[in-house]
Structures are given as C-alpha cells and as structure tokens.
Enzyme design. Structure first.
Site, mmCIF file in Angstrom:
data_model
loop_
_atom_site.group_PDB
_atom_site.id
_atom_site.type_symbol
_atom_site.label_atom_id
_atom_site.label_comp_id
_atom_site.label_asym_id
_atom_site.label_seq_id
_atom_site.Cartn_x
_atom_site.Cartn_y
_atom_site.Cartn_z
ATOM 1 N N THR A 13 0.854 -1.067 0.102
ATOM 2 C CA THR A 13 0.013 -0.357 0.304
ATOM 3 C C THR A 13 1.334 1.224 0.064
ATOM 4 O OG1 THR A 13 -1.322 -1.407 1.451
ATOM 5 C CG2 THR A 13 -2.062 1.457 1.087
ATOM 6 N N LYS A 105 7.332 2.025 11.519
ATOM 7 C CA LYS A 105 7.959 2.221 13.300
ATOM 8 C C LYS A 105 7.520 0.523 14.105
ATOM 9 C CE LYS A 105 3.491 1.623 11.933
ATOM 10 N NZ LYS A 105 1.877 2.376 10.802
ATOM 11 N N VAL A 132 5.435 8.011 12.482
ATOM 12 C CA VAL A 132 4.395 8.352 13.228
ATOM 13 C C VAL A 132 3.646 9.830 12.742
ATOM 14 C CG1 VAL A 132 4.825 9.766 15.558
ATOM 15 C CG2 VAL A 132 6.174 8.381 15.147
ATOM 16 N N GLU A 190 -3.343 -2.129 10.452
ATOM 17 C CA GLU A 190 -1.837 -2.624 10.090
ATOM 18 C C GLU A 190 -2.406 -4.955 9.579
ATOM 19 O OE1 GLU A 190 0.750 -1.872 10.757
ATOM 20 O OE2 GLU A 190 -0.332 0.539 10.421
ATOM 21 N N LYS A 205 4.961 4.607 17.936
ATOM 22 C CA LYS A 205 5.032 5.948 17.559
ATOM 23 C C LYS A 205 5.365 6.003 19.228
ATOM 24 C CE LYS A 205 1.718 4.996 14.032
ATOM 25 N NZ LYS A 205 0.201 5.041 13.902
HETATM 26 N N1 HSE Z 1 -2.081 1.263 10.725
HETATM 27 C C1 HSE Z 1 -1.887 2.530 11.604
HETATM 28 C C2 HSE Z 1 -3.436 3.101 11.665
HETATM 29 C C3 HSE Z 1 -1.545 3.134 10.154
HETATM 30 O O1 HSE Z 1 -4.114 2.897 11.878
HETATM 31 O O2 HSE Z 1 -2.688 4.520 11.633
HETATM 32 C C4 HSE Z 1 -0.904 4.479 10.251
HETATM 33 O O3 HSE Z 1 0.430 3.519 11.020
#
Ligand code: HSE
Length: 431
Positions: A13, A105, A132, A190, A205
């Site tokens: 992505t 991260k 972040v 994720e 983060k």
């Molecule tokens: N899975 C992460 C979120 C993507 O939902 O913020 C960005 O780090």
C-alpha cells in the site's frame, strides 16, 4: 539538473503510494528542490498483482539486493514493514552507504538504536518521517522546528484505526467488532490489527517520539500499553455524559530525570484541542518550554498521506546530496545516555474515571468514598447511572482529582475486597 536515483523495497500500500507520488510529482519536486528525483527500481516478491498505478514494468524486480547495490540508486525506501527482512535490508542499505527512508515504526521502536548507530557509522541519513502521524510531519517538527526547546510533554492520537473505531462507537453506538471490519476495509488497519487495537502501534510511535524529544528510547516491554479491545460501549456513553470523549492517547512527558511513556484510553474534555480529532485523523500536541503548546493535525493513516511524508523525506535527502552538504543528519539526539529513566507506572499522577458496579445497599457508596479517601484519592464528580431494579447492582461512575496511580490501585483492590461491588472496577485515565 542533478539526478538522484531512488529504489523502493516493498510494493504494498505505502510503497505503491510512494511510487505514484514520485512519478506524478517529479516535475513539481524538481522545481521546488532543484534536483531531479528518478524512480529507478521497485523490488517486491510479487510484481504482477496490479497496484492501481501505472509504472514502467522494466523497473520492477524481485531482487532487493541488486536494488540496494545499484550504483544509480542513492536513496533506498523501505516500505516492507515489520522487523524481519525489512531490518536486514535497511542495515544492508546503510552499510552500502545508501541513505534510507522508512515508515517502519515497529522496526525503529524495537531496533532504532542499532539502525541509527549504523547510519551514523556509515555517514548516511536515515529519515523516518512517516513512522509517526502518517501525513503529519511531526518528526520534522521535533527534529527541526522545536529543536531549540526542552520538550515538556507530547500527547498524541497516533493510531487512525483506533480513532476511527472510537469515533463511530460514540457517534453511532456501534460495537467495537463491527467498526474494526470497516477500518480494515478502508486500509487504515495494520495487517495484524492487534497492533492497532491493543495499543502497540501507538506505543511504537510513542517510543520514537520519546527518542526524538529526549534522546531516550525506552524498551517497548517496559512501556505501559493499554488498547481499546475491551473498551465497553457504556464507558464511551458515560464519558460523553460527563462531557468527555475517550481517545487512545500516547503520553510522553518529562518529570525531572524521568520520562513517562505510556498508551492509554483516556477521557479528553470538550475544552481540550484533542477532543475534536475524530475519525482516522491523528494529532499531536507538543509543549515546549519556549514554544508553549503547539498542535499538529492531519491524516495519520492511509496510502497517500503516508506516502506524502515519505516523498517529502526523499526530497530532503535528495536536496542534501545534490548540494554536496554533509550527508549525515543526527537521527535522534544523543544527550541523555544513562541519565534519563522511564518513570515507573505507579508513580504517574493523573485524574481517573472509575466505573463501579455497586451493590444497591445502604452505605455501599460511602464505603467506596471512604476507601478512596484513605488512599488520598479525592472525588471530583460522581454519578449513579440508573436506579436499581430489584436490588440489582448499579453502575456508579466516579471522576477523581489528580491521584497517584499506585494509590488508586491500592484503593481499588481494597474496594474489591470490601464486598460492596459486584465486578472488577473499570479504570480509565483522564487528561
Ligand atoms: N495502522 C496505522 C493506523 C497506520 O491505523 O494509524 C499508520 O501507522
């Protein structure tokens, strides 16, 4: 105009978003930066599945090592994710004296020191702006804009998936599981959504922000991490009743020689700037000793916003290389070695929301109030949410003044043993 070659490792992505950004904005970037950034290669094990962008297929390869070794490539972009092969490729690229841009991260939270040391040893840059806050250039703010400040605190909504879920739970009264599926469909979550909903993505983060603010990166295992998986709809509702929204907050704050780093579902009052950060948006509020409060808001997840920051990092490195300046910019400050420690969780003071399920009998609430008082926990507001039906236990919500976490925990365990409550109390932090 000088050309700078870029190789992307990982055509998922974010990788596809970066490729698209570099190709579509090549001209505008050349005007802005005075350097022509050329996408030379994209490496992935799968180079056949359509990614929704048009690329010259001759630049696609399954061979990451040859991409790293390619003499025409100055900058390696790692968008594979995780800490397996991604770590090896990042270290290989740095050791091959290539500058690296990554949005990873987890990798930096777990192996940041090794990676930053390798970059320094080789005199090459590592940029990680999109690790972040997705499309919010918060890393650059801490590295540059606020570099003259002692950072007092950072409070951030740093996970788009959780913020999206919490917003819909509040607005539509939906259950947690229903909304998670939608967040996954929208591409926020994720691959392993536990990283999002159990708070670890936010913790990764927070660790990176702590490293930038204080030159101190705590071990992830030592950081207090609470997610939203078990958050009950009724707590979202009761919080709203008191004028608060529940947000998954990362808190990074300095207290003498100790740094607090934690992730908690937290009640945020209507009057706070973070209250209106909703849906998949992220925000970070930073207090510097000179700047006072500053706040950064934007899309924290999704292909294009994340790619925007990665492409910005590529542009910065390309400009540095083209101008012939020293190529190494210190990734994180290095002033605190051994001097700063992680603040023990029990020592942290906060206001708290506590929901008890109270036996509906004379003196029950009095017992709770009295035990809280004995442990120096002062009540700021309380509400019994409904009258009892046939002696059923009733929910009672208590908001406290600032109290030490260990004091509240001792009080709650005593209350559990006192026989006046019917279930384990729910405890949430307040800001
Ligand atoms: N899975 C992460 C979120 C993507 O939902 O913020 C960005 O780090």
């Amino acid at each position: 105009m000088k050309q700078i070659g870029v190789g992307i490792l990982g055509f998922g992505t974010v990788g596809a978003g970066v490729a698209d950004g570099l190709l579509r904005h090549r001209e505008v970037m050349s005007h802005r930066l005075g350097v022509d950034i050329v996408l030379k290669k994209i490496a992935d094990l799968d180079i056949t599945t359509p990614r929704g962008i048009t690329v010259d297929t001759s630049i696609l390869t399954t061979d990451a090592q040859s991409t790293i070794a390619d003499e025409q490539i100055d900058i390696i972009v790692e968008t594979i994710g995780g800490t397996g092969i991604a770590k090896k490729f990042v270290l290989d690229a740095l050791n091959a004296k290539k500058c690296v841009v990554t949005a990873n991260k987890k990798l930096l939270a777990e192996f940041g020191q090794e990676i930053f040391d390798t970059a320094q040893k080789n005199g090459v840059d590592i940029y990680f702006g999109a690790s972040v806050g997705g499309g919010i250039p918060i890393i650059r703010v801490l590295r540059e804009g606020l570099a003259g400040n002692n950072i007092e605190s950072i409070h951030g909504i740093l996970n788009g998936t959780c913020n999206y879920i919490l917003t819909r739970m509040e607005n539509e009264g939906l259950a947690f599981d229903e909304v998670l599926k939608d967040a996954q469909k929208l591409g926020y979550a994720e691959a392993n959504p536990s990283l999002d909903i159990d708070g670890f993505d936010t913790a990764h983060k927070a660790c990176i922000l702590a490293a930038l603010a204080y030159g101190f990166q705590p071990k992830l295992a030592d950081v207090q991490v609470e997610g939203i998986r078990n958050l009950a709809g009724e707590d979202v509702k009761y919080a709203a009743h008191f004028g608060y929204r529940i947000k998954l907050l990362a808190c990074v704050a300095k207290c003498g020689d100790e740094v607090e780093v934690g992730v908690h579902p937290t009640l945020v009052p209507q009057t706070h700037m973070l209250y209106n950060v909703n849906d998949a948006f992220n925000a970070a509020m930073v207090k510097g000793d000179m700047s006072d409060y500053t706040m950064y808001y934007g899309r924290g997840a999704g292909r294009e916003p994340t790619a925007s920051t990665v492409v910005g990092d590529i542009g910065d490195i390309a400009r540095n290389i083209a101008s012939g300046q020293a190529r190494y910019i210190r990734a994180v400050p290095q002033y605190s070695e051994g001097k700063i420690k992680l603040r023990p969780a029990g020592e942290i003071s906060s206001r708290f929301y506590v929901r008890f399920l109270v036996e509906d009998k004379a003196g029950a609430f009095g017992t709770i109030a009295s035990i809280l008082g004995q442990h120096s926990v002062s009540i700021s507001a309380a509400s019994q949410q409904s009258g009892s039906i046939g002696n059923q236990p009733v929910p009672v919500v208590v908001l406290t003044h600032e109290a030490k976490t260990s004091d509240l925990e001792k009080a709650l365990s005593e209350i559990e043993q006192s026989g006046v409550i019917g279930a384990k109390p729910v405890k949430l932090r307040m800001i």
